[in-house]
Structures are given as structure tokens and as C-alpha cells.
Enzyme design. Sequence first.
Site, PDB file in Angstrom:
ATOM      1  N   ASN A 398       0.735  -1.069   0.003  1.00  0.00           N
ATOM      2  CA  ASN A 398       0.054  -0.018   0.051  1.00  0.00           C
ATOM      3  C   ASN A 398       0.885   1.293   0.063  1.00  0.00           C
ATOM      4  O   ASN A 398       0.914   2.021  -1.033  1.00  0.00           O
ATOM      5  CB  ASN A 398      -0.996  -0.150   1.161  1.00  0.00           C
ATOM      6  CG  ASN A 398      -2.367   0.973   1.194  1.00  0.00           C
ATOM      7  OD1 ASN A 398      -1.960   1.889   0.307  1.00  0.00           O
ATOM      8  ND2 ASN A 398      -3.097   0.895   1.766  1.00  0.00           N
ATOM      9  N   ASP A 399       1.502   1.572   0.981  1.00  0.00           N
ATOM     10  CA  ASP A 399       2.403   2.719   1.350  1.00  0.00           C
ATOM     11  C   ASP A 399       3.232   3.002   0.117  1.00  0.00           C
ATOM     12  O   ASP A 399       3.651   4.084  -0.420  1.00  0.00           O
ATOM     13  CB  ASP A 399       2.799   3.209   2.594  1.00  0.00           C
ATOM     14  CG  ASP A 399       1.881   3.070   3.525  1.00  0.00           C
ATOM     15  OD1 ASP A 399       0.538   3.740   3.222  1.00  0.00           O
ATOM     16  OD2 ASP A 399       1.943   2.950   4.638  1.00  0.00           O
ATOM     17  N   VAL A 400       4.137   1.661  -0.151  1.00  0.00           N
ATOM     18  CA  VAL A 400       5.057   1.914  -1.253  1.00  0.00           C
ATOM     19  C   VAL A 400       4.690   2.128  -2.595  1.00  0.00           C
ATOM     20  O   VAL A 400       5.677   2.339  -3.436  1.00  0.00           O
ATOM     21  CB  VAL A 400       5.989   0.669  -1.015  1.00  0.00           C
ATOM     22  CG1 VAL A 400       6.723   0.526   0.450  1.00  0.00           C
ATOM     23  CG2 VAL A 400       5.428  -0.569  -1.442  1.00  0.00           C
TER      24      VAL A 400
END
Lengths: 472, 92
Positions: A398-400
Site C-alpha cells: 500500500n504505502d510503497v
Amino acid sequence: MNGWINLTYLIAATLFIVAFKYLAHPRTAVKGNLLGALGMAIAIGAALFEKPITERFASGGPINYTLIFAGIAVGTVIGAIMALKVQMTAMPQMVGLLNGFGGAASLLVGGAELHQSLAQGHAIAPFGQTIIATALSGLIGAVTFWGSFIAFAKLQEIKGFDKPWSFNGQQPLNALLASVTVALCIWQAAVPESVAAYWLIVLVASVLGVLLTVPIGGADMPVVICLLNSYSGLAAAATGFVIDNNCLIISGSLVGASGIILSQIMCKAMNRSLVNVLFGVGAGGGPKVAAGDVYAKVKGASAEEIAILFDSARKVVIVPGYGLAVAQAQHAVRDLANLLQARGCEVLYAIHPVAGRMPGHMNVLLAEANVPYDQMKEMDEINPQFAETDVAVVIGANDVVNPLARTDPKSPIAGMPILNVDQARTVVIIKRSLSPGFAGIPNPLFAADNALMYYGDGKKAIMELMTAVKEL
Amino acid sequence: METFITSLTVFVLAMWVGFEVITKVPPILHTPLTSGSNAVSGITVLGAMVVLGSMATGLTGTLGFLAVVFATINVVGGFMVTHRMLAMFKRK
């Protein structure tokens, strides 16, 4: 004799350096590791002829060799069982434990050397190399042992340790304990014959090791593992200064350097400073964006629609996150990749530096599922390729892959290096729901014009996609 | 002082060699690098063996024995688990 032993140690140290050099490529890495093991074996063999041991043996203490071999045998059995039993997903815990044992060994040798010198009536010079290094062995060894123990408990998700634990006045308390440790080290250096000073250093450093590690959150554990790795090397080097052994100094500093480099790489990839990680400062902050606004235009897709995309794709890039490995979905992903490759499509894996729970963890998990290493691409290599990618498949990440890191300077992840999946022609995101990642922020990628959501549990979702491709 | 400077020289130079060699290890192998370097840090076993082998008292013997056991776990566990991982990395 002494000359020969030191020469053998030099050969061992050289083998360690060559071993690290061979780790530069997966093709030569196995040989490198074996050379390292060979170096260790000949160093241990040479140590058996060290003068203090042979003299003691000659003066009627044959029991000493028996004890040495017994100790090595016990350690070998325990080490071998650990190495053969451990699951690849549990590798961070394993490394944590091993770091801890290394630290413990250093503090025990430092203490034993001190007691030994006193028992044999050797004078130790105040503020000399030996006594300062002894104090440092105890200090670094104890911090490493207890820090690793806590890191292990956190990674193993043992109850009570799994959440970051902080309380008011934690920083001042740590600062106080650190000052006390420094004062104790000075006392030890000034009064070398004081064994009380040594064990007090060990005691206070133990408390410090625990308190420094408990506030650190799960997402930051990779950095902690690398740092502790570095400490275990520095502890070994300190012990080398105690017993004046260059082999320990060289090997210890190699490991120390390795841990420092890896900690830096991990911090950079997470957009955190080492200081922030160490003092348990959260990544949070930044304006809160309502997820509802961001996700207004999210499009879902059926397995058939995605199968048609795969059918016309010439290049597919799979972006795996740790969630994929936990769900043991890496085998299913590999089957899907094989299926697409059989249909003439190029399939690559894009691996972010912090995917997994320690540096390079995701690569090991994919290798376990027989994914060839030439298909695993690191961030800098794959990012320029997304523009020519037909379908990027994001699974459990997600964040990456959050483009806010590039576009919104106020975002908590601003400046974090990400995988530019949004540049692919189509992005398929396999996810159970629209829940946020570690950073706790919504991801505009999910609502992008070229993005399709496929809701489902990782492994099952991939099997469904595979069935759909086969039915085309 | 003299020996300290010599030891310090070795320490600093080895640190630089470490930085040079280890920056060349690709991210794909960073987990085996960590476990492998872990095994190397078990080199403390040399010091532990000398303490145990020349034990002056029961106390130093006990400390030395424990140190040999811990350091050997580090060495054997580290090299073996690294081998297990590296053996899985295959080309197509």
C-alpha cells in the site's frame, strides 16, 4: 607457534572479506558463504593451539579441551536445530536471536577475562586499552543481548511485546541511564580491578537495552534488526581489543559496517531518520485527508475483465507486499506468473526495499517459492520500466505504491521512494478492502483512472484470476 | 599505547574495507548478508575458547563455557541458515 596462529587468523579474516565479496551476486553467494564457514573453522582450529590453553593442558588440566569441545558441540547442536527448523517468514526473529547470542558471548568473554586477570594476579593498567575495551564489551554486549531479546519478542508477536510500549519521562530516563553507564565505564577504567563496576555496567546496560527497544513500532523493526546486527559486530571488535586479537577486530568491524549500511538503506527507504526510529517517534502528522473523497472514483473489476487485460499484455509487473507472504500466497503468484509466461508474456517482480520485515526478506520468500532471482527487480531498476508495462499487479502493498510520496510535500510519506506503478498502462490492486497501510493515509492510486480494484483475499483472489485466464 | 594504535589502525581500515565490500551486495541478498555477517560476528568464540581453556577459577570456567556455547550457536546457526537461504536462489 604464536606467529603461526596469528597467520592462520589472518587467512581466516581474509576469507571473511572474500566471502562478503562473493555475496555481490546470487551466482557466487553460496560459495562465499562456504568460504566464510571455512575461515571460521580454521580460526577455531588455530585457537585450540593458543598458548594459554596449551600451557594449562601441559600443567595437568586435560579437562580443558574436553570442556571446549563440549561447549562447541552443545552450541553446534542448538545452532543447527535453529537453522534447519526456522520458517523463512520467521527469518527476522531468527537473526534477532542470533544477534543476541553474539552480544551475550562478548559480554561473557569480557567479564571472564577480567576475573581471569585478577585471579592470575595480572596487573591491568588504568585507562589502558584492555580495561576500556572490557567496559565496552560489557556495555555493547548487554545492550545487544537485551535489545535483541525484545526485538525477538516483538517480531514473534509474543503478548505484551507486540505493541510499542512507551511511558512519560522515557527519554529523560534513558538519558539518565546512559549517563550512569558512562560514569560506570569511567569508574571501571580508573579502577580496573573492580569487578563490581563491570557487572554494574552489564546490569544498567541491560535495562537500557530493554528500554531502547520497547518503544519501537513493528514497521520500524527492520532498522532495529540491522542496528543490533551492527552492535553485535562492534561488541566482537571490542572483545578483540580486550584480548588483543586482530581477527576479532577485523571480523567485528566488517559486521559493524554491514549493519550500519543496512540501517541507512532501510531508513532512507522508509523516509525516517535513524534518530526518529531510535526514539520511537511516529511517522504521523500532516493534514488528515478524508478517505471518502479520495476513494469516490474507485473502480472495481471482475476476474474476467482482468483476465482479458492479462491476455493482451506483453509485460506484467507484480508488486508483492509482506501481506502476500503471510498469506503464503507466493506459490499461487508464481503459478499465475508461469501461466502468463507460457502465453508469451514477460513477468517481473518489483521489490521495494522495505517489503518484508528485514532487508531483502521478500526476495528470500519469493526464492522459496521458486521464483527465479533474475525476475526479481529492485526499485531503481524497475521504476523506469513501469511506463512500458501493460499491467502492474499490486498484492498486499500500500504505502510503497502511494503516489502522494511524490506529489504532496505535506504528506507524512512525502519524499519516501516509491514504486511508480501508477505509470503502468493499467494497475490491478488485489486487496481485501480500502483500509490504509502503516502510514494511515488514503492512497489516491486506488482511484486513479488506470487503476482497477479486485477485492479478495490474496491467495484465493489469485487463484480466481488464474481460472479466468485459463477459461479465455 | 603503541599496541592500541596498531589495533585501532586495523579496526578503522577493516571498517573501510567493510563499507566498500558490503555496499556492493545487492538488495536481493540483504537477508542472507545479515545472517551471514551474524555468523562472522560469532568470531568471539576464539576469545571464549581461550578463556575456557585456561580457566583460572570455576567462575571464569563457567563464564567461558557459556560464551563458547553462545558464540557457537551464532556461528553454526548463522552459516547454516544462510546456506539454506542462498541455495533457494535460482536462475530461470
